[in-house]
Design an enzyme around this catalytic site. Structure first.
Site, PDB file in Angstrom:
ATOM      1  N   TRP A 102       0.707  -0.822  -0.179  1.00 32.21           N
ATOM      2  CA  TRP A 102      -0.301   0.035  -0.339  1.00 32.21           C
ATOM      3  C   TRP A 102       0.330   1.718   0.021  1.00 32.21           C
ATOM      4  O   TRP A 102       0.808   2.090  -1.066  1.00 32.21           O
ATOM      5  CB  TRP A 102      -0.691  -0.150   1.382  1.00 32.21           C
ATOM      6  CG  TRP A 102      -2.141   1.122   1.075  1.00 32.21           C
ATOM      7  CD1 TRP A 102      -3.169   0.631   0.547  1.00 32.21           C
ATOM      8  CD2 TRP A 102      -1.803   2.247   1.497  1.00 32.21           C
ATOM      9  NE1 TRP A 102      -4.148   2.317   1.296  1.00 32.21           N
ATOM     10  CE2 TRP A 102      -3.331   3.317   1.434  1.00 32.21           C
ATOM     11  CE3 TRP A 102      -0.927   3.358   1.846  1.00 32.21           C
ATOM     12  CZ2 TRP A 102      -3.729   4.402   1.195  1.00 32.21           C
ATOM     13  CZ3 TRP A 102      -1.230   4.700   2.268  1.00 32.21           C
ATOM     14  CH2 TRP A 102      -2.544   5.902   1.592  1.00 32.21           C
ATOM     15  N   ASP A 183       5.808  -7.317   1.486  1.00 26.66           N
ATOM     16  CA  ASP A 183       4.608  -7.471   0.155  1.00 26.66           C
ATOM     17  C   ASP A 183       4.476  -7.920  -0.624  1.00 26.66           C
ATOM     18  O   ASP A 183       5.350  -6.960  -1.295  1.00 26.66           O
ATOM     19  CB  ASP A 183       3.515  -6.462   0.935  1.00 26.66           C
ATOM     20  CG  ASP A 183       2.395  -6.272   0.512  1.00 26.66           C
ATOM     21  OD1 ASP A 183       1.318  -7.617  -0.393  1.00 26.66           O
ATOM     22  OD2 ASP A 183       0.979  -5.960   0.849  1.00 26.66           O
ATOM     23  N   CYS A 221      -7.103  -3.481  -2.427  1.00 28.37           N
ATOM     24  CA  CYS A 221      -6.840  -3.265  -0.873  1.00 28.37           C
ATOM     25  C   CYS A 221      -7.713  -4.114   0.369  1.00 28.37           C
ATOM     26  O   CYS A 221      -8.624  -4.178   0.029  1.00 28.37           O
ATOM     27  CB  CYS A 221      -6.807  -1.783   0.048  1.00 28.37           C
ATOM     28  SG  CYS A 221      -6.446  -1.541   1.011  1.00 28.37           S
ATOM     29  N   ASN A 380      -2.755  -5.031  12.138  1.00 23.05           N
ATOM     30  CA  ASN A 380      -3.383  -4.305  13.879  1.00 23.05           C
ATOM     31  C   ASN A 380      -3.700  -2.574  12.407  1.00 23.05           C
ATOM     32  O   ASN A 380      -2.781  -1.932  12.613  1.00 23.05           O
ATOM     33  CB  ASN A 380      -2.397  -4.104  14.429  1.00 23.05           C
ATOM     34  CG  ASN A 380      -2.386  -4.741  15.656  1.00 23.05           C
ATOM     35  OD1 ASN A 380      -2.375  -5.183  16.592  1.00 23.05           O
ATOM     36  ND2 ASN A 380      -1.768  -6.289  14.901  1.00 23.05           N
ATOM     37  N   SER A 381      -4.773  -2.853  11.716  1.00 21.76           N
ATOM     38  CA  SER A 381      -4.959  -2.020  10.167  1.00 21.76           C
ATOM     39  C   SER A 381      -5.042  -0.573  11.262  1.00 21.76           C
ATOM     40  O   SER A 381      -6.035  -0.376  11.784  1.00 21.76           O
ATOM     41  CB  SER A 381      -5.621  -2.773   9.003  1.00 21.76           C
ATOM     42  OG  SER A 381      -5.941  -1.347   8.229  1.00 21.76           O
TER      43      SER A 381
END
Length: 531
Positions: A102, A183, A221, A380-381
């Site tokens: 992201w 990622d 996302c 833990n977004s």
């Protein structure tokens, strides 16, 4: 090799050149070697993979040994994070870095800010891994350089006790280089494309690759709508591609983290291939939203499944996608995770829509019935409203227990009006212990925050802009930034030192001796921060 061994071996090497190398100082060479401990990204990948494997084994023995990381979008951010960790805790043990796709898309793409949909250049991912490790290695060089200077000062002053202490500290120096969980999105194409990118990421230093089960060309996302998953065999081919990349490069204990987005993904682009009832393809297809049909009423272009003697037509949307039945997300997550672990994955990632321990644990319990040591990486977004979620969880728990909640409006629990109440305090305590509690109850080995430094950069810049461009002027910077840096011991207050100026001076002295023109003399304004 120890500091003294480096000196001894280099001394012998210099002597072997019969005086032509006498301008080389053996101790300077030893210092440069220790300041550059890792020669290649593969050295880093092998070193950090062993760390993660050790940490995973420690977690299996005691879930209190969970690990943590923060997402970092620039080498300097990762460097300052690890310097701060060493300053405050004395060790980097069980603290990693996370590389967020992201943030690569939003902050590092040549196209400019992009959504998290795999539209950014895939080469920017290994480039950021390399950049992060360049800055972490520089942090090692800087810290050791200051220790070497202190050692010289102790020797010059005849302080043998301090010199011995410093030599011991040098020998036992802990590197800032820690594992990066990187990622790789949905693999940026087919399995071959995934393999090629995985290889570049590993060569840059990544010991852990996180890959998700969405389609590459429709990737979203994890906290947005419109996610589309792929059948297991397609995904497992990419998992194997990552493993082949690790093995080819000699990182035999590299870590693969398989992420399932099935909890929030209601669509699939493909009907899975199935050859026998109950195989993976059949299980995947069993969750499709279908309607029973009569062959006589079949329509042109229909796809038809044969299940238990019935002909079923999967419901196809105008987008040519197929939808799963409502309420099947958790079951599909469990199936995804078991299939991944049985086909080479090391860690799991279940992307959820809220931070709820029992929701996660409910799925993990089912996975562990099949794979007892299953472990999770959990986001833990910042996409979660943590305050509202946990206040609502407390509200619901109180209501279920029969406690009076009439003083609270569940829909308004984010309001500042509730700050300082018993409900808000209990919610904050649950947030504080979330990682420890989730590690113990829900099998979470690694807790990360994907985008924290994106938000901290914006917040700190907003605070400075408000003060500096307002009535506070220069005091806005001095009071809000520099004075705090000095008093809190922030390393980069001496920004010339942080950027490598003193390291450069050391090298100039090695190369030119007394003729060196050094930058760190009496007139360097950084000396104002010595106090």
């Amino acid at each position: 090799m120890t500091y003294q061994t480096h000196i001894a071996q280099t001394t012998d090497l210099i002597r072997s050149y019969n005086g032509t190398w006498d301008g080389i100082d053996a101790e300077a060479v030893a210092r440069m070697r220790l300041q550059n401990r890792f020669q290649t990204g593969l050295d880093i990948a092998r070193y950090t993979a062993a760390i993660m494997r050790k940490d995973m084994a420690a977690y299996d023995l005691d879930p209190a040994n969970y690990t943590q990381s923060l997402g970092c979008w620039h080498g300097f951010i990762g460097q300052q994070k690890m310097i701060s960790i060493k300053k405050h805790f004395g060790t980097t043990d069980r603290r990693y870095l996370y590389l967020s796709g992201w943030m690569v898309a939003a902050l590092r793409s040549e196209f400019g800010p992009l959504p998290d949909q795999s539209m950014h250049e895939k080469t920017s991912v290994p480039a950021l891994i390399e950049e992060l490790y360049t800055f972490l290695r520089q942090a090692d060089a800087r810290e050791l350089g200051m220790m070497f200077r202190d050692l010289d000062h102790a020797r010059d002053g005849g302080n043998e006790i301090e010199a011995a202490r410093l030599l011991n500290a040098i020998e036992n120096h802990q590197t800032h280089v820690v594992p990066i969980i990187a990622d790789i999105d949905a693999g940026f194409g087919n399995a071959e494309a995934t393999y090629l990118l995985a290889r570049k990421m590993i060569e840059a230093g990544a010991c852990a690759l996180q890959i998700e089960n969405q389609v590459s060309d429709e990737k979203q996302c994890g906290h947005q709508d419109g996610k589309v998953t792929v059948p297991h065999e397609d995904f497992l081919a990419k998992v194997r591609a990552c493993r082949y990349a690790f093995l080819e490069l000699g990182v035999e204990d590299g870590i693969i983290v398989t992420r399932t987005d099935s909890l929030g993904a209601g669509l699939t682009k493909q009907i899975a291939v199935s050859t026998t009832p109950g195989d993976l393809g059949d299980q995947y297809n069993s969750y499709l939203d279908c309607e029973e049909i009569d062959p006589a009423t079949a329509k042109n272009g229909d796809l038809i499944l044969n299940r238990d003697g019935k002909l079923l037509r999967p419901k196809r949307l105008p987008s040519n996608l197929f939808q799963f039945r409502e309420g099947t997300g958790a079951d599909r997550c469990v199936m995804d995770c078991i299939a991944s672990l049985q086909n080479g994955a090391d860690l799991l990632w279940i992307e959820t829509e809220k931070p709820h321990i029992e929701q996660i644990a409910g799925m993990v319990d089912r996975i562990r019935e099949v794979v007892p040591n299953a472990k999770l990486v959990y986001n833990n977004s910042p996409s979660f409203n943590w305050t509202l979620n946990f206040r609502q969880q407390v509200y619901d728990a109180w209501a279920e227990a029969g406690k009076d909640v009439s003083a609270f409006d569940r829909a308004r629990l984010m309001s500042v009006d509730y700050d300082g109440t018993e409900l808000a305090d209990e919610a904050d305590e649950r947030i504080r212990t979330f990682q420890k509690d989730a590690a113990a109850r829900a099998g979470i080995f690694h807790h990360l925050i994907t985008l924290p430094t994106y938000h901290t950069a914006a917040l700190s810049t907003d605070n400075l802009a408000k003060e500096y461009f307002g009535d506070q002027g220069m005091l806005g910077y001095v009071k809000g930034v520099q004075r705090k840096e000095i008093r809190e011991g922030i390393a980069c207050v001496k920004h010339q030192n942080m950027s490598g100026s003193d390291l450069g001076d050391d090298h100039k002295e090695y190369f030119a001796g007394e003729a060196a023109l050094k930058a760190g003399g009496a007139h360097n304004t950084m000396n104002q921060f010595a106090a």
